[in-house]
Design an enzyme around this catalytic site. Structure first.
Site, short mmCIF file in Angstrom:
data_model
loop_
_atom_site.label_atom_id
_atom_site.label_comp_id
_atom_site.label_asym_id
_atom_site.label_seq_id
_atom_site.Cartn_x
_atom_site.Cartn_y
_atom_site.Cartn_z
N HIS A 51 29.80 65.04 17.67
CA HIS A 51 29.23 63.64 17.55
C HIS A 51 30.17 63.02 16.41
O HIS A 51 30.56 63.58 15.44
CB HIS A 51 27.56 63.76 17.20
CG HIS A 51 26.81 63.99 18.41
ND1 HIS A 51 26.52 65.45 18.39
CD2 HIS A 51 26.16 63.27 19.07
CE1 HIS A 51 25.71 65.37 19.49
NE2 HIS A 51 25.69 64.21 19.94
N ASP A 97 30.41 62.36 20.56
CA ASP A 97 29.62 61.40 21.25
C ASP A 97 29.21 60.39 20.24
O ASP A 97 29.12 60.44 18.99
CB ASP A 97 28.16 61.95 21.89
CG ASP A 97 28.42 62.62 23.12
OD1 ASP A 97 29.72 62.77 23.71
OD2 ASP A 97 27.73 63.04 23.80
N ASP A 98 28.55 58.95 20.89
CA ASP A 98 27.71 58.14 19.74
C ASP A 98 28.83 57.23 18.94
O ASP A 98 28.02 56.63 18.03
CB ASP A 98 26.63 58.84 18.99
CG ASP A 98 25.53 59.56 20.02
OD1 ASP A 98 25.90 59.43 21.13
OD2 ASP A 98 24.81 60.28 19.57
N HIS A 134 22.88 53.15 25.07
CA HIS A 134 22.26 54.53 24.77
C HIS A 134 20.90 54.61 25.32
O HIS A 134 20.19 55.23 24.52
CB HIS A 134 22.54 54.87 23.25
CG HIS A 134 22.73 56.33 23.22
ND1 HIS A 134 21.56 57.21 23.02
CD2 HIS A 134 23.67 57.35 23.04
CE1 HIS A 134 22.09 58.65 23.03
NE2 HIS A 134 23.34 58.45 22.90
N HIS A 169 29.72 56.26 27.26
CA HIS A 169 28.55 56.72 26.76
C HIS A 169 27.26 55.72 26.91
O HIS A 169 26.36 55.82 26.15
CB HIS A 169 28.53 57.48 25.58
CG HIS A 169 27.50 58.22 25.14
ND1 HIS A 169 27.18 59.24 26.13
CD2 HIS A 169 26.94 58.42 24.19
CE1 HIS A 169 26.19 60.18 25.40
NE2 HIS A 169 26.01 59.54 24.35
#
Length: 227
Positions: A191, A46-47, A101, A97
């Site tokens: 991540h 993620d991210d 955010h 995603h």
């Protein structure tokens, strides 16, 4: 029956009905794990993309012939287009995603839809196909999110093994957690931009391969019988 009891009963009925609808939507349009009898695992990150550690992360995956799923934040994909292209050209699955955010469950349907759409606009400019999976930041979801996803023809991409690598855990602890908790059909949450995760990956991949696991993408797991 008192007015207070009637109100509480009405609230309980409303919550039960909404949860029933959300649970049904999750079952139809979401994935949190795969077939529990097949030794397949998905690594998700993620991210990203982040400015640092992405090349070493990608190198580890390529060296071990592993294709992962990267849930990218649109504004970062836009900021680091060369890294986004690197991930796609390396054969990884690119997933959604959101663009900024945010906490999606606080937003109305149109705003949620726009968050997802902006990610695909960034990817289109990079000649990368539209995303197939959406992972809400934090993993929270509700009926508004499902309605927006349906409009965008997206599936919910969750997980069932959280490494919590963003908390500063050392590589050894991340490795122990994954190797002690991994099961057939696991979707592992990691991540991008976490150095300790990059350090942990070679041992994790080697050990799981020795146990007979195959690393696949979210789309592969969906096709093979997601749960």
């Amino acid at each position: 029956m008192t007015v207070k009891k009637i109100m509480l009963l009405s609230l309980a009925i409303f919550i039960s009905l909404e949860w029933y609808v959300i649970s049904n939507e999750r079952a139809k349009y979401g994935i949190a794990s795969g077939n529990p009898f097949v030794r397949e695992i998905v690594l998700t990150f993620d991210d990203g993309p982040r400015e640092n550690t992405m090349q070493p992360l990608n190198a580890v995956l390529l060296e071990n012939n592993v294709h992962a799923t990267f849930f990218l934040v649109g504004k970062f994909a836009e900021r680091y287009p060369h890294i986004t292209r690197m991930l796609y050209n390396s054969g990884h699955e690119i997933a959604n995603h959101t663009y900024t955010h945010p906490k999606l469950y606080r937003l109305w349907v149109e705003k949620i839809e726009r968050e997802a759409e902006r990610v695909d606009e960034v990817l289109t400019a990079l000649n990368i196909p539209d995303t197939k999976f959406l992972r809400p930041p934090g993993g929270s979801f509700g009926i508004n999110i499902f309605n927006a996803m349906r409009r965008r023809k997206l599936k919910l991409g969750l997980w069932n093994l959280n490494t919590a690598d963003y908390t500063g855990r050392p590589a050894e602890e991340i490795t122990r957690l994954v190797l002690s908790s991994a099961r057939p059909g696991a979707i592992i949450l990691m991540h991008s931009g976490v150095p300790e995760t990059v350090k942990a990956l070679p041992e994790i991949i080697k050990a799981l391969k020795n146990r007979g696991y195959e690393f696949i993408t979210m789309q592969d797991m969906w096709n093979n019988g997601a749960i």
